[in-house]
Motif scaffolding. Structure first.
Motif, mmCIF file in Angstrom:
data_model
loop_
_atom_site.group_PDB
_atom_site.id
_atom_site.type_symbol
_atom_site.label_atom_id
_atom_site.label_comp_id
_atom_site.label_asym_id
_atom_site.label_seq_id
_atom_site.Cartn_x
_atom_site.Cartn_y
_atom_site.Cartn_z
ATOM 1 N N ARG A 1 0.909 -1.046 -0.002
ATOM 2 C CA ARG A 1 0.088 -0.048 0.010
ATOM 3 C C ARG A 1 0.867 1.110 0.031
ATOM 4 O O ARG A 1 1.931 1.298 0.644
ATOM 5 N N TYR A 2 0.324 2.415 -0.494
ATOM 6 C CA TYR A 2 0.975 3.533 -0.530
ATOM 7 C C TYR A 2 -0.250 4.309 0.082
ATOM 8 O O TYR A 2 -1.194 4.824 -0.485
ATOM 9 N N GLY A 3 -0.128 4.623 1.615
ATOM 10 C CA GLY A 3 -1.196 5.241 2.397
ATOM 11 C C GLY A 3 -2.249 4.258 2.126
ATOM 12 O O GLY A 3 -2.435 3.433 2.180
ATOM 13 N N ASP A 4 -3.512 4.960 1.538
ATOM 14 C CA ASP A 4 -4.656 4.354 1.511
ATOM 15 C C ASP A 4 -4.836 3.613 -0.016
ATOM 16 O O ASP A 4 -5.670 2.654 -0.079
ATOM 17 N N LEU A 5 -3.942 3.805 -0.715
ATOM 18 C CA LEU A 5 -3.927 2.995 -2.356
ATOM 19 C C LEU A 5 -3.205 1.730 -2.082
ATOM 20 O O LEU A 5 -2.108 1.572 -1.797
ATOM 21 N N THR A 6 -4.253 0.533 -2.207
ATOM 22 C CA THR A 6 -3.498 -0.512 -2.400
ATOM 23 C C THR A 6 -3.066 -0.879 -3.746
ATOM 24 O O THR A 6 -3.759 -0.945 -4.798
ATOM 25 N N VAL A 7 -1.816 -1.049 -3.857
ATOM 26 C CA VAL A 7 -1.145 -1.318 -5.327
ATOM 27 C C VAL A 7 -1.013 -2.582 -5.542
ATOM 28 O O VAL A 7 -0.998 -3.185 -6.872
ATOM 29 N N LEU A 8 -0.760 -3.727 -4.575
ATOM 30 C CA LEU A 8 -0.713 -4.857 -4.799
ATOM 31 C C LEU A 8 -1.518 -5.512 -3.829
ATOM 32 O O LEU A 8 -1.435 -5.251 -2.508
ATOM 33 N N GLY B 1 -0.047 -6.141 -18.234
ATOM 34 C CA GLY B 1 -0.937 -5.384 -17.501
ATOM 35 C C GLY B 1 -1.132 -3.988 -17.923
ATOM 36 O O GLY B 1 0.002 -3.458 -18.187
ATOM 37 N N ALA B 2 -2.121 -3.561 -17.805
ATOM 38 C CA ALA B 2 -2.368 -1.871 -17.693
ATOM 39 C C ALA B 2 -1.420 -1.127 -17.116
ATOM 40 O O ALA B 2 -0.795 -1.506 -16.295
ATOM 41 N N SER B 3 -1.219 0.213 -17.671
ATOM 42 C CA SER B 3 -0.203 1.131 -17.073
ATOM 43 C C SER B 3 -0.929 1.287 -15.498
ATOM 44 O O SER B 3 -2.220 1.543 -15.419
ATOM 45 N N GLY B 4 -0.257 1.195 -14.507
ATOM 46 C CA GLY B 4 -0.624 1.525 -13.164
ATOM 47 C C GLY B 4 -1.241 0.350 -12.537
ATOM 48 O O GLY B 4 -1.798 0.253 -11.299
ATOM 49 N N SER B 5 -1.002 -0.769 -13.111
ATOM 50 C CA SER B 5 -1.620 -2.186 -12.463
ATOM 51 C C SER B 5 -0.748 -2.684 -11.466
ATOM 52 O O SER B 5 -1.185 -3.714 -10.822
ATOM 53 N N GLY B 6 0.409 -2.151 -11.495
ATOM 54 C CA GLY B 6 1.405 -2.415 -10.146
ATOM 55 C C GLY B 6 2.460 -3.584 -10.625
ATOM 56 O O GLY B 6 3.454 -4.079 -9.767
ATOM 57 N N LYS B 7 2.933 -3.479 -12.083
ATOM 58 C CA LYS B 7 3.864 -4.532 -12.586
ATOM 59 C C LYS B 7 5.425 -3.885 -11.841
ATOM 60 O O LYS B 7 6.078 -4.664 -11.213
ATOM 61 N N SER B 8 5.590 -2.744 -11.879
ATOM 62 C CA SER B 8 6.867 -2.229 -11.653
ATOM 63 C C SER B 8 6.971 -2.281 -9.960
ATOM 64 O O SER B 8 8.149 -2.750 -9.653
ATOM 65 N N THR B 9 6.078 -2.135 -9.267
ATOM 66 C CA THR B 9 6.111 -2.244 -7.986
ATOM 67 C C THR B 9 6.283 -3.552 -7.671
ATOM 68 O O THR B 9 7.183 -3.895 -6.539
ATOM 69 N N LEU B 10 5.558 -4.539 -8.253
ATOM 70 C CA LEU B 10 6.007 -5.855 -7.748
ATOM 71 C C LEU B 10 7.569 -6.119 -7.937
ATOM 72 O O LEU B 10 7.889 -7.000 -7.205
ATOM 73 N N ASP C 1 12.471 -4.098 -15.706
ATOM 74 C CA ASP C 1 11.419 -3.265 -15.954
ATOM 75 C C ASP C 1 11.165 -2.749 -17.089
ATOM 76 O O ASP C 1 11.815 -1.568 -17.214
ATOM 77 N N GLU C 2 10.408 -3.065 -17.993
ATOM 78 C CA GLU C 2 9.952 -2.508 -19.611
ATOM 79 C C GLU C 2 11.447 -1.694 -19.941
ATOM 80 O O GLU C 2 11.605 -0.529 -20.142
ATOM 81 N N ILE C 3 12.501 -2.661 -20.088
ATOM 82 C CA ILE C 3 13.755 -2.142 -20.529
ATOM 83 C C ILE C 3 13.686 -1.672 -21.821
ATOM 84 O O ILE C 3 14.671 -0.974 -22.331
ATOM 85 N N THR D 1 7.146 -5.950 -19.735
ATOM 86 C CA THR D 1 7.205 -5.491 -21.238
ATOM 87 C C THR D 1 5.755 -5.171 -21.843
ATOM 88 O O THR D 1 4.743 -5.627 -21.496
ATOM 89 N N HIS D 2 5.962 -4.521 -22.930
ATOM 90 C CA HIS D 2 4.944 -3.957 -23.854
ATOM 91 C C HIS D 2 5.065 -4.767 -25.018
ATOM 92 O O HIS D 2 4.232 -4.451 -25.994
ATOM 93 N N GLU D 3 6.220 -5.325 -25.220
ATOM 94 C CA GLU D 3 6.402 -6.085 -26.357
ATOM 95 C C GLU D 3 5.848 -7.440 -26.333
ATOM 96 O O GLU D 3 6.515 -8.498 -26.206
HETATM 97 N N1 ATP Z 1 5.792 6.149 -4.604
HETATM 98 C C1 ATP Z 1 4.612 6.028 -4.943
HETATM 99 N N2 ATP Z 1 3.706 6.525 -4.043
HETATM 100 C C2 ATP Z 1 2.359 6.552 -4.389
HETATM 101 N N3 ATP Z 1 1.768 6.037 -5.183
HETATM 102 C C3 ATP Z 1 2.438 5.144 -6.160
HETATM 103 C C4 ATP Z 1 4.270 5.200 -5.974
HETATM 104 N N4 ATP Z 1 4.595 4.443 -7.145
HETATM 105 C C5 ATP Z 1 3.416 4.035 -7.655
HETATM 106 N N5 ATP Z 1 2.564 4.363 -7.197
HETATM 107 C C6 ATP Z 1 1.247 3.924 -7.428
HETATM 108 O O1 ATP Z 1 1.206 2.435 -7.689
HETATM 109 C C7 ATP Z 1 0.593 2.102 -8.801
HETATM 110 C C8 ATP Z 1 1.194 1.036 -9.591
HETATM 111 O O2 ATP Z 1 2.505 1.677 -10.082
HETATM 112 P P1 ATP Z 1 3.433 0.718 -11.008
HETATM 113 O O3 ATP Z 1 4.495 1.715 -11.233
HETATM 114 O O4 ATP Z 1 3.605 -0.452 -10.347
HETATM 115 O O5 ATP Z 1 2.497 0.561 -12.425
HETATM 116 P P2 ATP Z 1 3.131 -0.075 -13.578
HETATM 117 O O6 ATP Z 1 2.056 -1.401 -13.732
HETATM 118 O O7 ATP Z 1 4.532 -0.421 -13.567
HETATM 119 O O8 ATP Z 1 2.628 0.749 -14.645
HETATM 120 P P3 ATP Z 1 3.435 1.207 -16.054
HETATM 121 O O9 ATP Z 1 3.067 0.187 -17.136
HETATM 122 O O10 ATP Z 1 2.793 2.737 -16.394
HETATM 123 O O11 ATP Z 1 4.960 1.443 -15.711
HETATM 124 C C9 ATP Z 1 0.018 3.180 -9.568
HETATM 125 O O12 ATP Z 1 -1.266 3.665 -9.449
HETATM 126 C C10 ATP Z 1 0.883 4.296 -9.129
HETATM 127 O O13 ATP Z 1 0.139 5.639 -9.093
#
Ligand code: ATP
Ligand code: MG
Lengths: 249, 365
Positions: free
Chosen positions: A14-21, A38-47, A165-167, A197-199
């Motif tokens: 979680r980032y604050g109230d936002l559950t990312v994974l 997955g779509a942009s913002g779906s949490g791939k990089s975070t994972l 990560d999306e190199i 990746t997007h490829e």
């Molecule tokens: N440092 C942060 N603080 C708060 N929210 C964050 C932070 N980093 C990422 N997020 C949120 O976490 C969610 C997932 O982000 P992430 O970067 O993992 O997405 P992604 O799947 O890699 O997207 P993309 O394909 O655009 O790279 C997004 O909604 C983003 O806004």
């Protein structure tokens, strides 16, 4: 020796109230290449960033070779020497030559003397096709060349797993191919890899497993044929349709 | 049937043709007028000045009228001729040539404005210096008083140099400690962060001159062992370092924050320790970012060394003040100004050189 190398066990971030994974379960076997889509913002990089401790997690645990590497008390420096990561934006050190970018960590980590590190680095640079760029500075290289240096730099620590990560996202189409060829080669050498990746054709070709992330959960995972040819959830079908319309499949 | 122009090119259609309306040349009238007025003003000032300085009427006419009018009139007449040229070209339907001539005319007018402006400003300053029978010149720029005090001033300047260098070294080191202290991560370091921030807030706010006064007069009085034994100069160094380490801490912080966070993610991900990330990745990039502003603070510090006059240290300024009090003339103090300016200029050039060399090395020139 177990086959599983990286294991996510109900991982929540979680980032604050936002559950990312949200309670992500995933296993990556030794020598396997797992691709996250997955779509942009779906949490791939975070994972990916959770695996080597760049992000801490709020629930569940992550295991590397059976040992917990999330939470308090983990030796992050040691963990990161086992798990390399390469970013979309290369992040080479601009004030150092390519060679020094490649030798800094091996020397500082004490895994090689300076002379060894330099000869290893030169060999690796030759392998990625940049033998004559050893003494150049990063801003003298093209994007594709910088990204290959970044991969070489990560590989020189001889990591057990590599996170990509999306190199290729920041690269022009004609540069994508040189980086993908390199990744293909590393995969055939048998390094464990997780990548985003997007490829899509590349993901289909190289992955042993593809995971579809949607709003922080893994909705579907399986072999690439199953994911790309017979998606079972409407979310994945709609994602693949968008990819198709953008001409990226 | 197309009309052939004399040069063999295709002649453009007449401007009356509705389908073809060539863009008009840039207007130049305002530029020409302004340049003419300013040139006139500058020439008048020059004439006034020669009236003040030169006796013979022939020389006065030559230096005060003929020379300025020739020098300032040249670009002005060039601008005027080009405008005329532009008008003729336009009438002959040579549109491109007309527009080029107008643009050139503007450039010449701008040159003329710049030249006349500089001449006017210099002439006004010179008029001020030499007016009242040279009162300003005699008060501030008396060559004899300046040369007589000069060597004593230079000798006393050594005190300023010592204080500046000592304080700068301390302030750079302690400032870095503060900057790192205020950004140490984690809950455990919270007191360290709080203390660093408190120090910066407090000591950046106290005027240096007050701090010098307090430290230099206060510490000896306290008779605290070890602290009270030093010389006045050491106290002055400490006092200035206290202020300037707070400035430097903020500079370092800005320099660190301006580095892309990807740099430290990448460095950490490779398995470098926090200390190594700082030492090999962050600080070298920061140093390059802050070299120029750091020099500005250092120059500020050098000038602040003159404040030690309040505690009776004989530095360059206080030496000059002694001379000026004896001479009833400020020229010795002007000499101090000149000396301070002269020592800062090479420093600036040196930093420019360092940055240029770094830039050149990075791009492999
Ligand atoms: N440092 C942060 N603080 C708060 N929210 C964050 C932070 N980093 C990422 N997020 C949120 O976490 C969610 C997932 O982000 P992430 O970067 O993992 O997405 P992604 O799947 O890699 O997207 P993309 O394909 O655009 O790279 C997004 O909604 C983003 O806004
Ligand atoms: Mg991402």
């Amino acid at each position: 020796m177990s086959r599983v190398f990286i294991e996510f066990d109900t991982v929540t971030k979680r980032y604050g109230d936002l559950t990312v994974l949200d309670k992500v379960d995933l296993t990556v076997d030794r020598h396997e290449v797992v691709t996250l889509i997955g779509a942009s913002g779906s949490g791939k990089s975070t994972l990916l960033r959770c695996v080597n401790g760049l992000e801490n997690i709020q629930g569940g645990q992550i295991l590397l070779n059976g040992d917990v590497v999330s939470g308090e008390g983990v030796d992050l420096v040691a963990l990161r020497r086992r798990v390399g990561i390469v970013f979309q934006s290369y992040n080479l050190f601009p004030h150092m030559t390519v060679l020094r970018n490649c030798t800094l960590t091996p020397v500082r980590a004490g895994v090689a003397t300076r002379a060894e590190a330099e000869s290893n680095a030169r060999a690796m640079l030759e392998r990625v096709g940049l033998k004559d760029k050893a003494d150049a500075y990063p801003d003298q290289l093209s994007g594709g060349q910088q990204q290959r240096v970044a991969i070489a730099r990560a590989m020189l620590m001889r990591p057990q797993a590599l996170l990509l990560d999306e190199i290729t996202s920041a690269l022009d189409p004609e540069l994508v191919i040189e980086v993908l060829n390199l990744v293909r080669e590393l995969a055939s050498d048998g390094i464990t890899m997780m990548m985003t990746t997007h490829e899509m054709p590349f993901a289909r070709e190289i992955s042993s497993k593809v995971c579809f992330l949607h709003q922080g959960t893994i909705l579907e995972q399986g072999p690439p044929e199953q994911i790309f040819d017979s998606p079972s959830t409407p979310e994945l079908r709609s994602f693949l349709r968008k990819i198709h319309e953008a001409g990226r499949d | 049937m197309k009309v052939q122009a004399p040069e063999g090119r295709e002649a453009p259609p007449a401007p009356s043709d509705i389908s073809f309306a060539p863009a008009r040349p840039l207007p130049t009238t305002a530029y020409l007028t302004a340049a003419a007025i300013l040139a006139l003003l500058a020439a008048t000032l020059c004439y006034q000045l020669t009236a003040l300085l030169v006796t013979g009427s022939a020389t006065r006419l030559l230096l005060g009228a003929v020379l300025p009018i020739a020098a300032l009139g040249w670009p002005l007449s060039l601008a005027y001729r080009r405008t005329r040229q532009s008008q003729q070209d336009w009438a002959a339907r040579r549109y491109v040539e007309a527009r080029t001539a107008a643009a050139n005319s503007r450039n010449a007018a701008i040159t003329s404005l710049g030249l006349s402006g500089c001449v006017a400003i210099v002439a006004v300053l010179a008029l001020m210096v030499f007016t009242n029978d040279g009162a300003v010149q005699k008060t501030f720029f008396n060559g004899e008083y300046m040369t007589r005090s000069f060597f004593d001033i230079l000798r006393a300047l050594w005190i300023n140099v010592q204080i500046a260098l000592g304080a700068q070294v301390l302030a750079m080191v302690f400032g870095l400690v503060l900057a790192i202290g205020r950004q140490l991560p984690g809950r455990g370091f919270r007191p360290v962060r709080a203390l660093s921030i408190a120090y910066i807030d407090v000591f950046r706010g106290i005027p240096s001159v007050v701090l010098i006064y307090l430290v230099c007069y206060g510490l000896p009085l306290t008779e605290v062992p070890f602290l009270s034994g030093g010389s006045l100069i050491v106290y002055a160094i400490v006092a200035l370092a206290m202020t300037y380490s707070a400035y430097n801490a903020e500079l370092y912080r800005a320099g660190i924050e301006s580095i892309n966070p990807g740099q430290s993610s990448a460095a950490l991900s490779m398995g470098l320790t926090q200390t190594d990330v700082m030492r090999f990745v962050i600080l070298p990039q920061m140093a390059r970012n802050i070299a120029a502003p750091m020099l500005s603070t250092f120059i500020g510090l050098q000038k602040d060394t003159a404040l030690v006059i309040v505690v009776g240290i004989i530095d360059a300024f206080s030496q000059a003040k002694i001379y000026s009090a004896n001479d009833f003339n400020l020229s010795a103090v002007t000499a101090v100004c000149i000396v301070f300016v002269l020592i800062t200029i090479p420093q600036t050039r040196f930093v420019d050189y360092l940055l240029a060399r770094n830039g050149a090395r990075k791009t492999g020139v």
